[in-house]
Design an enzyme around this catalytic site. Structure first.
Site, PDB file in Angstrom:
ATOM      1  N   TYR A 122     -34.606 -14.834  39.362  1.00 51.80           N
ATOM      2  CA  TYR A 122     -33.173 -14.716  39.078  1.00 51.80           C
ATOM      3  C   TYR A 122     -32.735 -15.432  37.813  1.00 51.80           C
ATOM      4  O   TYR A 122     -31.556 -15.408  37.470  1.00 51.80           O
ATOM      5  CB  TYR A 122     -32.367 -15.216  40.282  1.00 51.80           C
ATOM      6  CG  TYR A 122     -32.516 -14.287  41.456  1.00 51.80           C
ATOM      7  CD1 TYR A 122     -33.714 -14.252  42.156  1.00 51.80           C
ATOM      8  CD2 TYR A 122     -31.505 -13.432  41.845  1.00 51.80           C
ATOM      9  CE1 TYR A 122     -33.896 -13.391  43.219  1.00 51.80           C
ATOM     10  CE2 TYR A 122     -31.676 -12.565  42.900  1.00 51.80           C
ATOM     11  CZ  TYR A 122     -32.876 -12.549  43.587  1.00 51.80           C
ATOM     12  OH  TYR A 122     -33.043 -11.690  44.632  1.00 51.80           O
ATOM     13  N   LYS A 169     -45.744 -16.364  48.922  1.00 48.50           N
ATOM     14  CA  LYS A 169     -46.786 -15.364  48.638  1.00 48.50           C
ATOM     15  C   LYS A 169     -47.885 -16.068  47.823  1.00 48.50           C
ATOM     16  O   LYS A 169     -48.326 -15.590  46.775  1.00 48.50           O
ATOM     17  CB  LYS A 169     -46.149 -14.198  47.861  1.00 48.50           C
ATOM     18  CG  LYS A 169     -47.028 -12.999  47.642  1.00 48.50           C
ATOM     19  CD  LYS A 169     -47.197 -12.131  48.868  1.00 48.50           C
ATOM     20  CE  LYS A 169     -48.202 -11.024  48.605  1.00 48.50           C
ATOM     21  NZ  LYS A 169     -48.516 -10.251  49.824  1.00 48.50           N
ATOM     22  N   ASP A 202     -44.754 -10.941  53.412  1.00 45.57           N
ATOM     23  CA  ASP A 202     -44.847  -9.602  54.023  1.00 45.57           C
ATOM     24  C   ASP A 202     -45.044  -9.721  55.534  1.00 45.57           C
ATOM     25  O   ASP A 202     -44.427  -9.004  56.321  1.00 45.57           O
ATOM     26  CB  ASP A 202     -45.930  -8.737  53.372  1.00 45.57           C
ATOM     27  CG  ASP A 202     -47.153  -9.520  52.918  1.00 45.57           C
ATOM     28  OD1 ASP A 202     -47.075 -10.753  52.824  1.00 45.57           O
ATOM     29  OD2 ASP A 202     -48.192  -8.895  52.660  1.00 45.57           O
ATOM     30  N   ASP A 226     -33.363 -13.698  49.391  1.00 49.61           N
ATOM     31  CA  ASP A 226     -32.422 -12.588  49.223  1.00 49.61           C
ATOM     32  C   ASP A 226     -32.784 -11.470  50.206  1.00 49.61           C
ATOM     33  O   ASP A 226     -31.941 -10.963  50.960  1.00 49.61           O
ATOM     34  CB  ASP A 226     -32.518 -12.100  47.770  1.00 49.61           C
ATOM     35  CG  ASP A 226     -31.368 -11.193  47.381  1.00 49.61           C
ATOM     36  OD1 ASP A 226     -30.504 -10.934  48.227  1.00 49.61           O
ATOM     37  OD2 ASP A 226     -31.345 -10.745  46.222  1.00 49.61           O
ATOM     38  N   ASP A 230     -31.096 -10.468  54.267  1.00 50.52           N
ATOM     39  CA  ASP A 230     -30.558  -9.147  54.630  1.00 50.52           C
ATOM     40  C   ASP A 230     -31.258  -8.650  55.892  1.00 50.52           C
ATOM     41  O   ASP A 230     -30.634  -8.053  56.775  1.00 50.52           O
ATOM     42  CB  ASP A 230     -30.768  -8.132  53.497  1.00 50.52           C
ATOM     43  CG  ASP A 230     -29.558  -8.053  52.572  1.00 50.52           C
ATOM     44  OD1 ASP A 230     -28.875  -9.083  52.404  1.00 50.52           O
ATOM     45  OD2 ASP A 230     -29.293  -6.969  52.016  1.00 50.52           O
TER      46      ASP A 230
END
Ligand code: NAI
Length: 332
Positions: A122, A169, A202, A226, A230
Protein backbone atom coordinates in the site's frame (compact mmCIF):
# COMPACT_ATOMS: atom_id res chain seq x y z
CA UNK A 1 -15.64 17.16 23.03
CA UNK A 2 -15.34 17.83 19.30
CA UNK A 3 -15.09 15.04 16.74
CA UNK A 4 -14.23 15.41 13.08
CA UNK A 5 -16.91 13.75 10.96
CA UNK A 6 -16.57 12.81 7.29
CA UNK A 7 -19.89 12.04 5.65
CA UNK A 8 -18.25 10.50 2.59
CA UNK A 9 -19.77 9.64 -0.78
CA UNK A 10 -22.55 7.39 -2.05
CA UNK A 11 -24.43 6.00 0.96
CA UNK A 12 -22.02 7.86 3.30
CA UNK A 13 -24.22 10.90 4.09
CA UNK A 14 -27.33 8.71 4.68
CA UNK A 15 -25.65 6.31 7.09
CA UNK A 16 -23.82 9.17 8.86
CA UNK A 17 -27.15 10.93 9.38
CA UNK A 18 -28.58 7.70 10.81
CA UNK A 19 -25.68 7.22 13.24
CA UNK A 20 -25.71 10.86 14.39
CA UNK A 21 -29.47 10.64 14.98
CA UNK A 22 -28.90 7.61 17.19
CA UNK A 23 -25.98 9.21 19.08
CA UNK A 24 -28.07 12.38 19.58
CA UNK A 25 -30.59 10.48 21.70
CA UNK A 26 -27.90 9.85 24.35
CA UNK A 27 -27.25 13.58 24.94
CA UNK A 28 -23.50 13.07 25.20
CA UNK A 29 -21.07 15.95 25.31
CA UNK A 30 -20.03 15.35 21.70
CA UNK A 31 -20.02 17.87 18.86
CA UNK A 32 -19.44 16.69 15.29
CA UNK A 33 -17.55 18.96 12.86
CA UNK A 34 -18.70 17.75 9.45
CA UNK A 35 -16.58 18.00 6.30
CA UNK A 36 -16.98 16.50 2.83
CA UNK A 37 -14.06 14.36 1.64
CA UNK A 38 -13.55 12.07 -1.34
CA UNK A 39 -15.41 12.55 -4.60
CA UNK A 40 -17.89 15.04 -3.06
CA UNK A 41 -15.06 17.27 -1.80
CA UNK A 42 -13.22 16.93 -5.10
CA UNK A 43 -16.29 18.16 -6.99
CA UNK A 44 -16.53 21.19 -4.65
CA UNK A 45 -12.90 22.27 -4.19
CA UNK A 46 -10.71 20.09 -6.43
CA UNK A 47 -9.17 18.25 -3.45
CA UNK A 48 -10.09 14.81 -2.15
CA UNK A 49 -9.18 15.90 1.40
CA UNK A 50 -9.75 19.67 1.86
CA UNK A 51 -7.24 21.56 4.02
CA UNK A 52 -9.94 22.52 6.59
CA UNK A 53 -10.70 18.83 7.07
CA UNK A 54 -7.07 18.08 7.88
CA UNK A 55 -6.89 21.05 10.25
CA UNK A 56 -10.02 19.78 12.00
CA UNK A 57 -8.47 16.31 12.50
CA UNK A 58 -5.28 17.86 13.86
CA UNK A 59 -7.34 19.80 16.42
CA UNK A 60 -9.78 17.08 17.42
CA UNK A 61 -7.65 13.90 17.06
CA UNK A 62 -10.77 11.72 16.72
CA UNK A 63 -12.51 11.01 13.40
CA UNK A 64 -15.77 9.28 12.53
CA UNK A 65 -15.65 8.53 8.83
CA UNK A 66 -18.19 7.20 6.34
CA UNK A 67 -17.02 5.45 3.15
CA UNK A 68 -15.84 7.39 0.15
CA UNK A 69 -15.57 6.72 -3.55
CA UNK A 70 -12.04 6.46 -4.89
CA UNK A 71 -11.80 7.43 -8.56
CA UNK A 72 -10.12 4.46 -10.31
CA UNK A 73 -6.97 4.85 -12.44
CA UNK A 74 -7.01 8.65 -12.60
CA UNK A 75 -3.76 9.01 -10.73
CA UNK A 76 -5.56 9.58 -7.40
CA UNK A 77 -4.21 7.99 -4.27
CA UNK A 78 -6.94 6.41 -2.12
CA UNK A 79 -8.13 8.89 0.50
CA UNK A 80 -8.20 6.08 3.05
CA UNK A 81 -4.57 5.22 2.40
CA UNK A 82 -3.63 8.93 2.46
CA UNK A 83 -5.34 9.46 5.83
CA UNK A 84 -3.77 6.33 7.34
CA UNK A 85 -0.31 7.47 6.30
CA UNK A 86 -0.80 11.15 7.15
CA UNK A 87 -2.05 10.38 10.66
CA UNK A 88 0.21 7.33 11.10
CA UNK A 89 -2.79 5.16 11.93
CA UNK A 90 -0.74 2.02 12.13
CA UNK A 91 -3.27 -0.43 13.56
CA UNK A 92 -6.41 -1.29 11.67
CA UNK A 93 -8.58 -3.35 13.99
CA UNK A 94 -11.63 -5.14 12.63
CA UNK A 95 -13.75 -7.14 15.09
CA UNK A 96 -16.06 -9.64 13.34
CA UNK A 97 -18.68 -10.77 15.85
CA UNK A 98 -21.89 -12.65 15.01
CA UNK A 99 -25.01 -10.53 15.39
CA UNK A 100 -28.33 -11.86 16.67
CA UNK A 101 -30.76 -13.15 14.06
CA UNK A 102 -28.48 -12.37 11.10
CA UNK A 103 -28.52 -15.61 9.13
CA UNK A 104 -25.12 -16.98 8.15
CA UNK A 105 -23.67 -20.43 7.65
CA UNK A 106 -21.74 -20.06 10.86
CA UNK A 107 -22.58 -20.04 14.55
CA UNK A 108 -20.78 -17.92 17.01
CA UNK A 109 -18.04 -15.95 15.22
CA UNK A 110 -15.82 -13.71 17.34
CA UNK A 111 -12.58 -12.91 15.52
CA UNK A 112 -10.55 -9.70 15.70
CA UNK A 113 -8.28 -8.94 12.73
CA UNK A 114 -5.26 -6.69 13.34
CA UNK A 115 -4.12 -5.35 9.97
CA UNK A 116 -0.85 -3.43 9.63
CA UNK A 117 -1.95 -0.18 8.07
CA UNK A 118 1.01 1.83 6.84
CA UNK A 119 3.19 -0.27 4.56
CA UNK A 120 3.31 -3.50 2.52
CA UNK A 121 2.07 -3.03 -1.08
CA UNK A 122 0.00 0.00 0.00
CA UNK A 123 2.96 2.38 -0.09
CA UNK A 124 1.99 2.73 -3.77
CA UNK A 125 5.51 2.34 -5.19
CA UNK A 126 4.96 0.93 -8.64
CA UNK A 127 7.68 1.03 -11.23
CA UNK A 128 7.03 0.84 -14.95
CA UNK A 129 9.86 -1.26 -16.36
CA UNK A 130 8.30 -1.37 -19.80
CA UNK A 131 4.83 -1.21 -21.32
CA UNK A 132 4.48 -4.89 -20.49
CA UNK A 133 6.21 -5.08 -17.14
CA UNK A 134 5.31 -3.31 -13.91
CA UNK A 135 6.90 -3.90 -10.52
CA UNK A 136 5.23 -3.08 -7.19
CA UNK A 137 7.26 -2.73 -4.00
CA UNK A 138 6.21 -4.57 -0.85
CA UNK A 139 7.69 -2.81 2.16
CA UNK A 140 7.93 -4.56 5.54
CA UNK A 141 9.90 -2.92 8.36
CA UNK A 142 10.79 -4.02 11.86
CA UNK A 143 9.32 -0.85 13.38
CA UNK A 144 5.88 -1.14 11.72
CA UNK A 145 5.69 -4.91 12.27
CA UNK A 146 6.66 -4.63 15.93
CA UNK A 147 4.02 -2.06 16.76
CA UNK A 148 1.11 -3.90 15.08
CA UNK A 149 2.12 -7.26 16.56
CA UNK A 150 2.50 -5.71 20.03
CA UNK A 151 -0.89 -3.99 19.60
CA UNK A 152 -2.50 -7.39 18.85
CA UNK A 153 -0.94 -9.02 21.93
CA UNK A 154 -1.81 -6.07 24.17
CA UNK A 155 -5.41 -6.19 22.93
CA UNK A 156 -5.56 -9.94 23.56
CA UNK A 157 -4.18 -9.50 27.06
CA UNK A 158 -6.46 -6.60 27.98
CA UNK A 159 -9.62 -8.12 26.54
CA UNK A 160 -9.45 -11.66 27.88
CA UNK A 161 -8.62 -13.24 24.51
CA UNK A 162 -6.68 -16.49 24.60
CA UNK A 163 -4.92 -16.82 21.24
CA UNK A 164 -3.05 -14.71 18.66
CA UNK A 165 -2.44 -16.08 15.15
CA UNK A 166 0.11 -14.59 12.76
CA UNK A 167 -0.90 -14.74 9.06
CA UNK A 168 1.87 -14.56 6.45
CA UNK A 169 3.33 -15.99 3.24
CA UNK A 170 6.85 -16.46 4.54
CA UNK A 171 7.26 -19.70 2.60
CA UNK A 172 7.46 -17.62 -0.61
CA UNK A 173 8.26 -14.10 0.61
CA UNK A 174 11.07 -15.37 2.78
CA UNK A 175 12.67 -12.01 3.49
CA UNK A 176 9.68 -9.61 3.85
CA UNK A 177 7.04 -11.87 5.41
CA UNK A 178 9.92 -13.79 6.97
CA UNK A 179 10.81 -10.64 8.91
CA UNK A 180 7.18 -10.17 10.01
CA UNK A 181 7.03 -13.79 11.23
CA UNK A 182 10.40 -13.56 13.00
CA UNK A 183 9.21 -10.48 14.88
CA UNK A 184 5.97 -12.26 15.83
CA UNK A 185 8.03 -15.16 17.20
CA UNK A 186 10.17 -12.73 19.23
CA UNK A 187 7.26 -10.75 20.67
CA UNK A 188 5.14 -13.78 21.60
CA UNK A 189 7.73 -14.67 24.26
CA UNK A 190 6.64 -11.60 26.23
CA UNK A 191 3.09 -12.99 26.48
CA UNK A 192 3.55 -16.57 27.73
CA UNK A 193 -0.08 -16.82 28.91
CA UNK A 194 -1.40 -16.30 25.36
CA UNK A 195 -1.54 -19.25 22.97
CA UNK A 196 0.03 -18.50 19.56
CA UNK A 197 0.40 -20.03 16.14
CA UNK A 198 1.17 -18.92 12.60
CA UNK A 199 -0.52 -19.83 9.36
CA UNK A 200 0.12 -19.24 5.66
CA UNK A 201 -2.42 -16.81 4.23
CA UNK A 202 -3.98 -19.16 1.65
CA UNK A 203 -4.50 -21.84 4.29
CA UNK A 204 -5.89 -19.14 6.62
CA UNK A 205 -8.60 -18.38 4.03
CA UNK A 206 -9.58 -22.03 3.78
CA UNK A 207 -9.48 -22.58 7.56
CA UNK A 208 -11.61 -19.46 8.16
CA UNK A 209 -14.30 -20.88 5.90
CA UNK A 210 -14.05 -24.49 7.17
CA UNK A 211 -13.47 -23.98 10.88
CA UNK A 212 -13.51 -20.32 11.96
CA UNK A 213 -13.89 -21.07 15.68
CA UNK A 214 -10.17 -21.97 15.88
CA UNK A 215 -9.33 -18.25 15.46
CA UNK A 216 -9.42 -15.51 18.07
CA UNK A 217 -7.09 -12.52 17.43
CA UNK A 218 -5.27 -12.53 14.06
CA UNK A 219 -2.40 -10.23 13.08
CA UNK A 220 -0.98 -9.75 9.60
CA UNK A 221 0.60 -7.38 7.07
CA UNK A 222 -1.57 -4.87 5.23
CA UNK A 223 -2.72 -6.72 2.10
CA UNK A 224 -3.66 -9.97 3.85
CA UNK A 225 -5.54 -7.91 6.45
CA UNK A 226 -7.50 -6.14 3.74
CA UNK A 227 -8.57 -9.43 2.17
CA UNK A 228 -9.08 -11.51 5.31
CA UNK A 229 -11.19 -8.88 7.03
CA UNK A 230 -13.59 -8.85 4.07
CA UNK A 231 -13.67 -12.63 4.40
CA UNK A 232 -14.47 -12.41 8.12
CA UNK A 233 -17.24 -9.90 7.35
CA UNK A 234 -18.73 -12.62 5.12
CA UNK A 235 -18.73 -14.99 8.09
CA UNK A 236 -20.97 -12.65 10.11
CA UNK A 237 -23.37 -11.71 7.32
CA UNK A 238 -21.65 -9.23 5.03
CA UNK A 239 -19.78 -6.00 4.61
CA UNK A 240 -22.65 -3.88 5.86
CA UNK A 241 -22.03 -5.19 9.39
CA UNK A 242 -18.29 -4.93 10.06
CA UNK A 243 -16.92 -1.99 12.09
CA UNK A 244 -13.32 -0.90 12.31
CA UNK A 245 -10.97 1.39 14.15
CA UNK A 246 -7.68 2.79 12.94
CA UNK A 247 -5.41 3.67 15.82
CA UNK A 248 -2.14 5.60 15.91
CA UNK A 249 -0.17 7.19 18.70
CA UNK A 250 -1.94 10.57 18.33
CA UNK A 251 -5.09 9.96 16.30
CA UNK A 252 -7.96 7.51 16.07
CA UNK A 253 -10.29 7.06 13.11
CA UNK A 254 -13.45 4.94 13.20
CA UNK A 255 -15.10 3.73 10.00
CA UNK A 256 -17.20 1.02 8.41
CA UNK A 257 -15.24 -1.48 6.36
CA UNK A 258 -17.60 -1.38 3.37
CA UNK A 259 -17.41 1.11 0.50
CA UNK A 260 -19.72 3.85 -0.72
CA UNK A 261 -22.16 1.39 -2.35
CA UNK A 262 -23.08 3.62 -5.31
CA UNK A 263 -25.60 0.99 -6.48
CA UNK A 264 -27.93 1.76 -3.55
CA UNK A 265 -26.93 5.37 -2.76
CA UNK A 266 -29.79 7.83 -2.17
CA UNK A 267 -32.39 5.03 -2.03
CA UNK A 268 -32.79 4.84 1.75
CA UNK A 269 -31.75 1.17 1.57
CA UNK A 270 -28.30 1.09 3.16
CA UNK A 271 -27.57 -0.71 6.39
CA UNK A 272 -25.98 1.68 8.93
CA UNK A 273 -24.89 -1.14 11.30
CA UNK A 274 -21.17 -1.12 10.40
CA UNK A 275 -20.87 2.64 10.93
CA UNK A 276 -22.99 2.47 14.08
CA UNK A 277 -20.79 -0.29 15.54
CA UNK A 278 -17.73 1.78 14.53
CA UNK A 279 -19.24 4.70 16.45
CA UNK A 280 -19.63 2.32 19.43
CA UNK A 281 -15.91 1.48 19.20
CA UNK A 282 -15.31 5.26 19.22
CA UNK A 283 -17.48 5.65 22.34
CA UNK A 284 -15.53 2.81 24.04
CA UNK A 285 -12.30 4.58 23.08
CA UNK A 286 -13.58 7.87 24.56
CA UNK A 287 -14.63 6.22 27.82
CA UNK A 288 -18.36 6.08 27.04
CA UNK A 289 -18.53 2.28 27.28
CA UNK A 290 -21.89 2.27 29.08
CA UNK A 291 -23.43 4.28 26.25
CA UNK A 292 -21.78 2.07 23.62
CA UNK A 293 -23.24 -0.96 25.39
CA UNK A 294 -26.72 0.65 25.37
CA UNK A 295 -26.53 1.25 21.63
CA UNK A 296 -25.35 -2.30 20.91
CA UNK A 297 -28.16 -3.73 23.06
CA UNK A 298 -30.75 -1.56 21.26
CA UNK A 299 -29.36 -2.66 17.89
CA UNK A 300 -29.42 -6.34 18.93
CA UNK A 301 -33.05 -6.04 20.03
CA UNK A 302 -34.03 -4.54 16.67
CA UNK A 303 -32.12 -7.25 14.80
CA UNK A 304 -34.32 -9.83 16.57
CA UNK A 305 -37.24 -8.55 14.45
CA UNK A 306 -36.59 -9.35 10.81
CA UNK A 307 -39.28 -6.98 9.58
CA UNK A 308 -37.44 -4.04 11.19
CA UNK A 309 -34.14 -4.83 9.41
CA UNK A 310 -32.79 -3.55 6.11
CA UNK A 311 -32.98 -5.66 2.95
CA UNK A 312 -29.31 -6.73 2.85
CA UNK A 313 -29.91 -8.81 6.00
CA UNK A 314 -33.24 -10.22 4.91
CA UNK A 315 -35.59 -7.51 6.17
CA UNK A 316 -37.96 -5.12 4.42
CA UNK A 317 -37.24 -1.87 6.25
CA UNK A 318 -35.68 1.32 4.94
CA UNK A 319 -32.55 2.86 6.42
CA UNK A 320 -34.58 5.61 8.09
CA UNK A 321 -37.11 3.08 9.46
CA UNK A 322 -34.34 0.89 10.85
CA UNK A 323 -32.75 3.96 12.47
CA UNK A 324 -36.06 4.98 14.08
CA UNK A 325 -36.51 1.44 15.44
CA UNK A 326 -33.10 1.62 17.16
CA UNK A 327 -33.95 5.05 18.57
CA UNK A 328 -37.29 3.69 19.86
CA UNK A 329 -35.44 0.89 21.66
CA UNK A 330 -32.92 3.35 23.10
CA UNK A 331 -35.54 5.73 24.43
CA UNK A 332 -37.90 3.09 25.88
P1 NAI B 1 -18.99 -1.54 -1.58
O1 NAI B 1 -18.61 -2.01 -0.23
O2 NAI B 1 -19.35 -0.09 -1.72
O3 NAI B 1 -20.23 -2.40 -2.11
C1 NAI B 1 -20.18 -3.83 -2.30
C2 NAI B 1 -21.60 -4.39 -2.22
O4 NAI B 1 -22.03 -4.36 -0.85
C3 NAI B 1 -22.62 -3.56 -3.02
O5 NAI B 1 -23.58 -4.43 -3.57
C4 NAI B 1 -23.27 -2.67 -1.97
O6 NAI B 1 -24.60 -2.30 -2.28
C5 NAI B 1 -23.20 -3.57 -0.73
N1 NAI B 1 -23.08 -2.76 0.49
C6 NAI B 1 -21.97 -2.12 0.93
N2 NAI B 1 -22.23 -1.46 2.05
C7 NAI B 1 -23.53 -1.68 2.34
C8 NAI B 1 -24.38 -1.26 3.38
N3 NAI B 1 -23.97 -0.46 4.38
N4 NAI B 1 -25.68 -1.65 3.36
C9 NAI B 1 -26.12 -2.46 2.40
N5 NAI B 1 -25.35 -2.91 1.37
C10 NAI B 1 -24.07 -2.51 1.35
O7 NAI B 1 -17.78 -1.90 -2.55
P2 NAI B 1 -17.49 -1.44 -4.06
O8 NAI B 1 -18.74 -1.41 -4.84
O9 NAI B 1 -16.38 -2.31 -4.48
O10 NAI B 1 -16.89 0.03 -3.91
C11 NAI B 1 -17.63 1.22 -4.14
C12 NAI B 1 -16.73 2.41 -3.87
O11 NAI B 1 -16.37 2.43 -2.47
C13 NAI B 1 -15.40 2.39 -4.64
O12 NAI B 1 -15.13 3.69 -5.11
C14 NAI B 1 -14.38 1.97 -3.60
O13 NAI B 1 -13.10 2.49 -3.90
C15 NAI B 1 -14.96 2.62 -2.35
N6 NAI B 1 -14.53 1.98 -1.10
C16 NAI B 1 -14.35 2.81 -0.04
C17 NAI B 1 -14.03 2.31 1.19
C18 NAI B 1 -13.89 3.25 2.32
O14 NAI B 1 -14.08 4.45 2.16
N7 NAI B 1 -13.57 2.80 3.52
C19 NAI B 1 -13.83 0.85 1.42
C20 NAI B 1 -14.10 0.06 0.24
C21 NAI B 1 -14.43 0.62 -0.97
Amino acid sequence: MKITCFEGDGIGPEITNSVLRILDTLNLDLEFEKYPIGQTAYDICGKLIPDEAIESIKRNKIVLKAPITTPIAKGFRSVNVQLRLLLDLYANIRPAKSLPNVETRYGNIDIVVFRENTEDLYIGLEEVISEDEIHAIKKITRQASERIIKAAFEYAQNNGRHKVTCVHKANILKKSDGLFLDIFNEIKNNYPEIETNDIIVDNACMQLVMNPSQFDVMVMPNLYGDILSDLTSGLIGGLGLLPSMNLGYDYALFEAVHGSAPDIAGKDLANPTALLLSACLMLDHLGYSTEAHKIREALYRVLEHKELCTKDIGGQNTLSGFTSSIINELTK
